[in-house]
Design a protein around this motif. Sequence first.
Motif, mmCIF file in Angstrom:
data_model
loop_
_atom_site.group_PDB
_atom_site.id
_atom_site.type_symbol
_atom_site.label_atom_id
_atom_site.label_comp_id
_atom_site.label_asym_id
_atom_site.label_seq_id
_atom_site.Cartn_x
_atom_site.Cartn_y
_atom_site.Cartn_z
ATOM 1 N N ALA A 148 -3.655 -13.068 3.087
ATOM 2 C CA ALA A 148 -3.391 -11.389 2.919
ATOM 3 C C ALA A 148 -3.430 -11.019 4.372
ATOM 4 O O ALA A 148 -2.717 -9.910 4.762
ATOM 5 C CB ALA A 148 -4.424 -10.827 2.196
ATOM 6 N N SER A 149 -3.963 -11.566 5.354
ATOM 7 C CA SER A 149 -4.187 -11.196 6.512
ATOM 8 C C SER A 149 -3.911 -12.339 7.737
ATOM 9 O O SER A 149 -4.414 -13.349 7.373
ATOM 10 C CB SER A 149 -5.212 -10.456 7.253
ATOM 11 O OG SER A 149 -5.590 -10.256 8.450
ATOM 12 N N GLU A 631 3.964 -10.422 -4.247
ATOM 13 C CA GLU A 631 2.500 -10.518 -4.443
ATOM 14 C C GLU A 631 1.803 -9.055 -4.070
ATOM 15 O O GLU A 631 2.163 -8.321 -3.330
ATOM 16 C CB GLU A 631 2.075 -11.179 -3.009
ATOM 17 C CG GLU A 631 2.496 -12.773 -3.019
ATOM 18 C CD GLU A 631 1.692 -13.440 -1.966
ATOM 19 O OE1 GLU A 631 0.779 -12.940 -1.293
ATOM 20 O OE2 GLU A 631 1.862 -14.855 -1.836
ATOM 21 N N TRP A 632 1.084 -8.911 -5.169
ATOM 22 C CA TRP A 632 0.418 -7.465 -5.447
ATOM 23 C C TRP A 632 -0.585 -7.296 -4.460
ATOM 24 O O TRP A 632 -1.667 -8.181 -4.406
ATOM 25 C CB TRP A 632 0.012 -7.445 -6.829
ATOM 26 C CG TRP A 632 -0.367 -6.010 -7.032
ATOM 27 C CD1 TRP A 632 -1.654 -5.693 -7.368
ATOM 28 C CD2 TRP A 632 0.343 -4.856 -7.393
ATOM 29 N NE1 TRP A 632 -1.787 -4.126 -7.528
ATOM 30 C CE2 TRP A 632 -0.334 -3.836 -7.645
ATOM 31 C CE3 TRP A 632 1.875 -4.540 -7.225
ATOM 32 C CZ2 TRP A 632 -0.153 -2.406 -7.810
ATOM 33 C CZ3 TRP A 632 2.424 -3.293 -7.529
ATOM 34 C CH2 TRP A 632 1.353 -2.164 -7.642
ATOM 35 N N ASP A 633 -0.664 -6.048 -3.758
ATOM 36 C CA ASP A 633 -1.586 -5.499 -3.066
ATOM 37 C C ASP A 633 -2.137 -4.325 -3.652
ATOM 38 O O ASP A 633 -1.635 -3.279 -3.442
ATOM 39 C CB ASP A 633 -1.015 -5.238 -1.657
ATOM 40 C CG ASP A 633 -2.260 -4.692 -0.515
ATOM 41 O OD1 ASP A 633 -3.371 -4.764 -1.148
ATOM 42 O OD2 ASP A 633 -2.021 -4.422 0.487
ATOM 43 N N SER A 635 -4.823 -2.714 -2.824
ATOM 44 C CA SER A 635 -5.498 -1.668 -2.145
ATOM 45 C C SER A 635 -4.615 -0.900 -1.261
ATOM 46 O O SER A 635 -4.996 0.106 -0.381
ATOM 47 C CB SER A 635 -6.471 -2.530 -1.282
ATOM 48 O OG SER A 635 -5.807 -3.217 -0.225
ATOM 49 N N TYR A 636 -3.252 -1.118 -1.362
ATOM 50 C CA TYR A 636 -2.356 -0.414 -0.435
ATOM 51 C C TYR A 636 -2.449 1.025 -0.483
ATOM 52 O O TYR A 636 -2.274 1.720 -1.930
ATOM 53 C CB TYR A 636 -0.810 -0.948 -0.591
ATOM 54 C CG TYR A 636 0.111 -0.402 0.352
ATOM 55 C CD1 TYR A 636 0.146 -0.802 1.667
ATOM 56 C CD2 TYR A 636 1.025 0.832 0.119
ATOM 57 C CE1 TYR A 636 0.928 -0.186 2.545
ATOM 58 C CE2 TYR A 636 1.952 1.340 1.048
ATOM 59 C CZ TYR A 636 1.767 0.841 2.368
ATOM 60 O OH TYR A 636 2.392 1.452 3.091
ATOM 61 N N TYR A 647 3.943 -4.119 -4.040
ATOM 62 C CA TYR A 647 4.209 -5.596 -3.768
ATOM 63 C C TYR A 647 4.557 -5.811 -2.408
ATOM 64 O O TYR A 647 5.070 -5.019 -1.611
ATOM 65 C CB TYR A 647 5.366 -6.092 -4.632
ATOM 66 C CG TYR A 647 5.126 -6.309 -6.183
ATOM 67 C CD1 TYR A 647 4.514 -7.311 -6.613
ATOM 68 C CD2 TYR A 647 5.327 -5.199 -6.740
ATOM 69 C CE1 TYR A 647 4.063 -7.485 -7.952
ATOM 70 C CE2 TYR A 647 5.248 -5.348 -8.285
ATOM 71 C CZ TYR A 647 4.560 -6.428 -8.762
ATOM 72 O OH TYR A 647 4.181 -6.568 -9.854
ATOM 73 N N ARG A 648 3.803 -6.916 -1.540
ATOM 74 C CA ARG A 648 4.096 -6.920 -0.325
ATOM 75 C C ARG A 648 4.794 -8.411 -0.187
ATOM 76 O O ARG A 648 4.960 -9.170 -0.978
ATOM 77 C CB ARG A 648 2.764 -7.289 0.600
ATOM 78 C CG ARG A 648 1.814 -8.409 -0.112
ATOM 79 C CD ARG A 648 0.541 -8.297 0.437
ATOM 80 N NE ARG A 648 -0.298 -9.273 -0.087
ATOM 81 C CZ ARG A 648 -1.831 -9.239 -0.281
ATOM 82 N NH1 ARG A 648 -2.232 -7.974 0.245
ATOM 83 N NH2 ARG A 648 -2.470 -10.002 -0.623
#
Length: 883
Positions: A148-149, A631-633, A635-636, A647-648
């Motif tokens: 993710a990061s 890919e679902w985020d 917390s955005y 989605y990212r």
Amino acid sequence: MVITDRELRWTGRLGSVVAALSALGLVAMLVAAAPGADAAGESESAITISWNGDTSSAAAFQPQRSPESIHFGDFDDLKVTVSKTKNLTDEVVGVTVTGMPGPTRQLNLGTGPVTVGANFVQAMQCWGDPAAADFYQNCQFGAAGYAASPQQASTFTQLGPAGSPVTRGGTEVDVPFRSADGTMYSSLPIGLGQPPAGVTRVDQLFAPTTSNEQLGLVGNDRTATFGFETQSAATAPHLNCGGSTAGGSNRCWLVVVPRGEHASTPTEKCQLPGLGIPEEQVAQLGSPVNPDCDYWANRVVVPLDFQPVRSACAAGSQEVRLVGTELAASAMSSWQRQLCSSAGTAFTLNTVADATARDQLVAGGSTFVMTNRPATAEGLDEEGAQQLRDAAIVYAPTTVSAVSIAFIASKERQVVTDIKLSPRLIAKMLTQSYGALGGGAFYRNIDPVPGWNTNPLYLSRDPEFTALNPNVPANMDQGQLIVTGPSGSDAISQVWAYLQADNDARAFLAGDADPWGMRINPYFLPKGAANAQVPTMQENTSPDRLSTSLDPVPGAFTKVGLIKPDGSPLCLCDTPMDTIGKSDDTLMPRVIQLQLNQTLRYDSLQAWPYAENYHQAASLVFRADTGSKTEWDGSYFNGPTVTPGRYRANGLSFPWDTYLNGLIDSPTALHYQLNQAQLQLPNQPGVFARPDETGMSRAVASAVATSTPGVSVVDPAKVGAGAYPLTLITYSAVNLQKSTPELRASYANFLEYVATSGQVSGTGIGELPPGYLPLDAAAIERTKAIAQTVRTYVPPPVGGEDDLESFVDGEGFAESFGDAADVPVLAAPGSAAETVIAKTDVDPGGKTENVANPVALALGCTLLLGLAGALGSPVLMRRRAVL
């Protein structure tokens, strides 16, 4: 043009979407079209630097090496070779690192020996002074961030990282990035600590899918070999290499940090191992640019000298804008600077949809167009047909190139450089018929969906593919084909003509199963065909309301399929096409998790998006980036009153286990050092051709004449053995009647250059880049003759007629480019009405105050045209009859 029920819903807003994307992508689009090496060739600027005891011209930039370092024995024999270091633009250079430890090492973690991939290298582009104590803050990092990061820590094992070896700081330690303008950006991981007040996160500048950092894996020969994508100031203004803004420098740096047998000596601010594993057994935790880790001291610094991004032409130079196919962009990017000095004119190419360019040519909106097909009366209304009859249009051969399936492929460190594809395999990719590359996997456990939901998940698992490629490792996965769009083009028209010329591909497109039972995605069948249906789905929320699922309605089916503008069924098997549709209307995923704020589904355009142009497509393939955002985020932050989540981007594939294809022109494929597939000739099993000099030469020799004198095309159905079927001849078309004497003089200068210095193959400025086939002698003579005609043209008196016959039937050209024959089935000009880019007004007296580098000149205006497309389309297409 292909229209589905779904496309009818969004076609009306497509122009605005394209315009918005174009405006947002202006900087990212500015990718140089050709290597910018000097005329002597790039080998003269290659350099090899020794890690210890270096004596090269870059010796002064290397850190001092201490024999007391725990890393000294790992890298004492290490050498870094870079294939090109001068005259750089946005391109790919080769990097080879030798003398590394072997690719793996054995660790004993208490449960027995474990093999880990301890040894690799990280390559980054940096700006500034390499002798400065804070030079580490100037390096662009983070491309290998598979989690993710890009800052997440991990142990780099043989199974791949759990997070990323590209850790910049720690979970609490912030190692900032400083842009070329001096602004500081925080690199703290998302959710782990907060950036200092007033400091912006670094992912506002670059992220895993935009950074050019490269992870190089070490092979059994103790060598890491990879391509590195250099980024000019046009692409990465925060590095400012080439100096597009104040304070920029033509010199930047490639910094290669080797990671060997030993982890960093632990310090308070360097990543420490977890899970109770002893420090000496950990495979390379920590950041290559964190000065509190000792990896940074092992760096090798390579000078990179860029072409200036500004001042391609002197201030006040006359600017002449040309319009046309992207197939000419790489050549134009190379020719441009030389033409500035030799002709004193800044020639710019605005790439637009081919049919639109021809419409502009006929109407006189643009009087010089680069095109692969002649303008014809097909599809024109009476007004347009009369304009074509009145126009005095001449065609001069300009370039020969090809469209190819370029790829990267590897499995467990085995790199694949040669792949064979049949027309039917390409048809399967274009129609999203593989389960994991369309809706097939979504319906996989739902019966009945005849033939489709049992299709292979990936191209590499298709028995047809494995039969043609027995030496390719099994189950490489993916195999996605990245295509450009949604614009129409002659290049795409050539691809469809190739598929429709082959009996097996044509039958598959019509709905027949292949010998192994695989069928086309139902969404790509003609509407009304027996199998053009999918199960009807309905939303079902779980009793505890933690998830919601799309489930089939028993016995219910939804009709799908393609239609023509008049509403009749459309079969891809025989309809002339110049676009590639994303017609699969499946919404995914089937289950969304409400407790994770997952409230949306995505469609095929988001899962398998278009590339805006060949250069973006090539860059995506080079980076092993599908461009998908699935890919679902949860917390955005979407705003104070909006449910969080989006989605990212999926990020990059693992470089040691990936397979990605792209439909790309041959010069751009070579520019990015991509391999290109061999293609089977239609109806000739076992006979393949490559997009190389031999393949294109044989294709040109078999070209057939069109009804327009002097214009020939390669018919995929008529090429012989060894002839590459996706070869295209690009012509410069001039509307003599609509152009001014001043413009005709400039056009003639351009054509004379094309026919002389412009046909000299090479990587230097002004030369014909790799991937183009030089014109033969007859074509060169024709272009020279057309140049003279353009220069000396005198409009006929009012009421008179132009007599063009004397030069459109020039001696020798027909023999060179093929005798008259039937013209292949190709898309009707202007058939892709949804792909319209605004009319360009050519200003013969235009002056340039500061002309940008070939990047901006050759490709940048495409975006500006796209921005105006939504407004210009009604005017441009009004002369097209509705088919």
